[in-house]
Each structure stands twice: as C-alpha cells, then as structure tokens.
Design a protein around this motif. Sequence first.
Motif, short mmCIF file in Angstrom:
data_model
loop_
_atom_site.label_atom_id
_atom_site.label_comp_id
_atom_site.label_asym_id
_atom_site.label_seq_id
_atom_site.Cartn_x
_atom_site.Cartn_y
_atom_site.Cartn_z
N GLU A 276 54.42 48.45 23.99
CA GLU A 276 54.18 49.66 23.21
C GLU A 276 52.86 49.54 22.47
N HIS A 295 52.87 53.38 26.58
CA HIS A 295 53.86 52.33 26.80
C HIS A 295 53.93 51.96 28.27
N THR A 329 49.05 49.15 16.34
CA THR A 329 49.95 48.04 16.63
C THR A 329 50.14 47.90 18.14
N LEU A 331 52.94 46.01 20.59
CA LEU A 331 54.22 45.31 20.60
C LEU A 331 54.58 44.91 22.02
N GLY A 334 59.20 44.53 21.76
CA GLY A 334 59.60 44.85 20.40
C GLY A 334 58.95 44.01 19.33
N ARG A 335 58.18 43.00 19.70
CA ARG A 335 57.57 42.12 18.70
C ARG A 335 56.06 42.34 18.65
N PRO A 336 55.48 42.46 17.45
CA PRO A 336 54.03 42.67 17.35
C PRO A 336 53.26 41.47 17.88
#
Length: 544
Positions: A276, A295, A329, A331, A334-336
């Motif tokens: 993302e 995405h 951002t 990701l 789900g994690r940056p």
Amino acid sequence: MTEVGAAVEAIGIHKSFGPTRALRGVGLALEPGRCLGLVGRNGAGKSTMVSVLSGLVQPDAGEVRFAGRPAPPAGAVHAWRERIATVHQHSMVVPDLTVAENIFLGRLPQRRGPLGWRSVSWRTVNADARRTLDDWGLEIDPGAPCRGLTVEQRQLVEIARAVASGTRCLLLDEPTAALEHDAVARLFSRVKQLVASGVAVLYISHHLEEVFDICDDVAVLRDGALVLSAPTRELTRDQLIGAMVGPVPTREIDATVSRLDLSGAGDVRDAERLLEVRELTATSPRGAVRGVSLHVAAGEQVGVVGLVSSGVITLGRVVAGADRADGGTVLLAGRPLPNGRRDSALRAGVGYIPEDRRAEGFVGPLSIAENTTMTVTDRIARQGRGVLTPRALERAAAPLTTALGVAAASLRQPVDELSGGNQQKVTVARALARDPKLVVAITPTRGVDVASKELLLGALRAAAERGAGVLLATDDLDDIEHCDRVVVLVRGAVAAEYRRAQAPAPPFDRETLIAAIEGLGADPDAADSDAAVSLDPHRKESRA
C-alpha cells in the motif's frame, strides 16, 4: 549489399576474450548515404564490433579499411575520430565544459600570439559551434554548460561534435535508450538528414521497429557470426527475430520460465493488499512524485508507466527503499517500511531490480555466483555452518542463472566480462534469489534483446504466479503486456488506471495508454487514485 565504394569496411574480423569468441569472421560495409542497422541478442558481438570499428579494440584477425585504405592502429584516438565518430548509449560529454568546448573537444582552434605563444581562440570556438548547431537546426546555447542539458540535448551535442569533426561515418549505439517518444522522432529526423547528406551510419538498437523505420539495410549477428545481411525492405519482423534467435523455439523459452523456482514467495498469496502506497510525495532529479496512492495485491503485477520525467522511476525507488520520500507512507503486508532504507526493505521482503544495473545492479569484479547470492549469504552460511565456499555459492546461484539463460564460461566469471543483457539477467537473479514478497522492477528490459526480454518478463510473471506482488515501473509499453493493472503517472500524479482486458490480446490499448501518458484525455492534476480516470482498455473515452 555491395562493398564497392564503402566508406568503412570490416573484413573477416575475429576477436576473442579468453575462452569467449566474441567475433568470428565478421564482415560489414558502411556505404555513404545509407544507414545500416546492426542487431542481435545480448552477447552476439555487437558491442565488440562497435569497439573494433571505433579503434578501441585491436581484432585478433581481419582488418578495418576506410575508403579502401587501412585503418590507423587501434588506440590512435585522434586518427580514428577523423574518420569515424561514435555516439554511445551513455553520454560521453564532459558535463562541466560548455557545449562549444565539447563540440571541439581535443581539437580547439588555436591562434599564434605576438611572441609565438599559442592560445585558444574562444571567439572562433563559439562562432564555429554556433554555425554547426545552426546548420542542423539545434537550438542549444554554445556557451551553456553541458551539466544543465537534457539527455536529448547531450546526445545532439555528441552528434554535432561528430559532424564538426568532418567525419563521414557515424556509429549510433542504442541512441534512443534514454529518450522519450518526441525526442526519438527528432533524433530520427537528424539521422535521416545526415544520411541524405552522404554520411554512412551504423545504427545499433534492440528496438526492431526503429530498425525498420530508419535503416536502409540490416545485418544480424548471432554468437559472434554474421548470419544475415539484406535490405530492410526485403525482411519481415519475424524473419529478423528468427535470424537473431536462431533455431530455439518460443516454447523452449516458455518452458525455461516455467522452471523458475520461487517457491518461497507463496506464503503471501492471501494478502489482499500486499503493498500500500499512501499519499506519497518525493522530490528527485528523476521526476517528482505528488500525493501518489496505489496498491498491489499478492500475486498481482501492476505496471506504472509515464514519461521519463513523470516520477515513475522515483516512485519505484522510494518503494524499494533506494530513495527517501518527503511525505506519505509505504506499507508491506500492513507494516510501514522505513523511509529510504534499502537494507530494511530487503529484510522485509522487497526485491529490487534498479534502472541502472551498472551503478546498483551488480559488483563488476565479483563473480556471477557471488553477485546472484549476495542477498542470501546468511542463508547459505547457516546451511554451511557459518562457512561460505565458492562451491556453495555456485550451487545456490545455478538454478536461477540457468533458468534465466545467463551465458558465461562459468559461474566464477566476473560479471564485468558479461554482455549488458547477461549482466541484467544476473541483476534479476539477485533480486529473486531471496524469494521476495514484493518485486520492484524499474525498466527491467532496457538494453536487452527480444528473447532475453521474454525471459526477464517471464521471471516476473513466475514470481507473481507463486504469490509475490510485482510493481513494474517502466517507459516501455511492451513490458506491461502481462500486468493485471496499469497506473499512469503524469507530472508526478496518478492520472489514469487501466485494468487488464478479459478479451483477447492486446491486453491494453496502446493508443489510449500513449494519450494518457502524454497527458491527453486524463486529468494530469489528479492527486490520488480516487481521482484517477478509470478506463476500459478498449475504449477511447473516459467514464469519469
């Protein structure tokens, strides 16, 4: 193609580098007022032939003749430049010198002073440069430093340097590799003008449509030998490709791609949005990015296309951690991802194929095996109880290098000794060796031949089929044929998004894509994907 009255002839050229026979009895003739296209797969011998014809390399056997007379000794740079000039794919201008100084580099006009001293006549330099530029309709300030010129302008300065030297032979080595569509058209106009004036031109390109557009004749090298020489009008594209590739059928390439083992990527297939990108902003000489959101799902290939200055390359580099973002951002699952940290992105599962393989794709003096396994030495060391042996590296590298068709004497051969296409295959192998969750590929097929392009794109397709996400940033519309979606950037912002057609090929309408890329029919000020124009790939009008 007759050799009578040839401006330059290469007769029976042989050249070997260690065990590699780069050229095997090659003969070429460049005729005044004609453009000869030289094509072939990576490693076919094109670059070696250019080096021989430029006087940079001495052939082991055979000779080069200019207008029937023997060429100067190899390495006699000035003597060769009087007879033949080469415009390389990568700019050879001196950035801190002016346009005029570059045009007359090495032969600046001098005047004798009252005491017999010699000095450069700068008035003459600038006046002669202005005259040369005007003669060819080049609107470039002769006093401008070359550092501030565009890629197109630098290339034109190199052509002007060749013309000003009085040479009647010109070698153009992949001249359109870094040019946009309009710049290519202008370059072709200049080349045709040169040919019409009686200059003999050798044109090297991987883009076969360019060869048919600009070349009067074509010569094909395969495995160091000349396998075809004919007028371009007498050949079809399939005949040309057949001569380049030889007897290897397309199905064999498909079978090779199917053997790629990327099984470790399969654990991310269920992620709906593996990558993302949210409101990403970045400034860069490669093109700014303004509020981009997109995405990529696991198992999905998403192409990002646009002009060179549109921010496409910047976006890919930021996602891969090679450049920093100013805002927004990124990701992964789900994690940056840490901003501007390539090492962290690699550990998180981001494989990276950079746009400049020489600067970032490999370490030239190291072997193929060492380069391919560079990202997985920790895994190999664990298997070898902390010891890294050459044999262990070769065992780990062999499956990918074999599947990608890396042509080399052995896996211990330094990557510096490989052709550009094989260097690119090693770069791709390194990116895939760690079984990445996401592959970021930036212009992955630039400077490679038709068959190698199929293998490289097939490797990305195989990664997606095993569950990895693929973000493909490119300016080559042929690269996106297998993408599921295509996002168009204009002036750093998302301007349009296209989904793959369910109907037969082509999956994306090229006219629609080109119009969007050029900023026509889409909103170039769209700042996010919600504002992007979503088009049916086979319709010309927007539904927005």
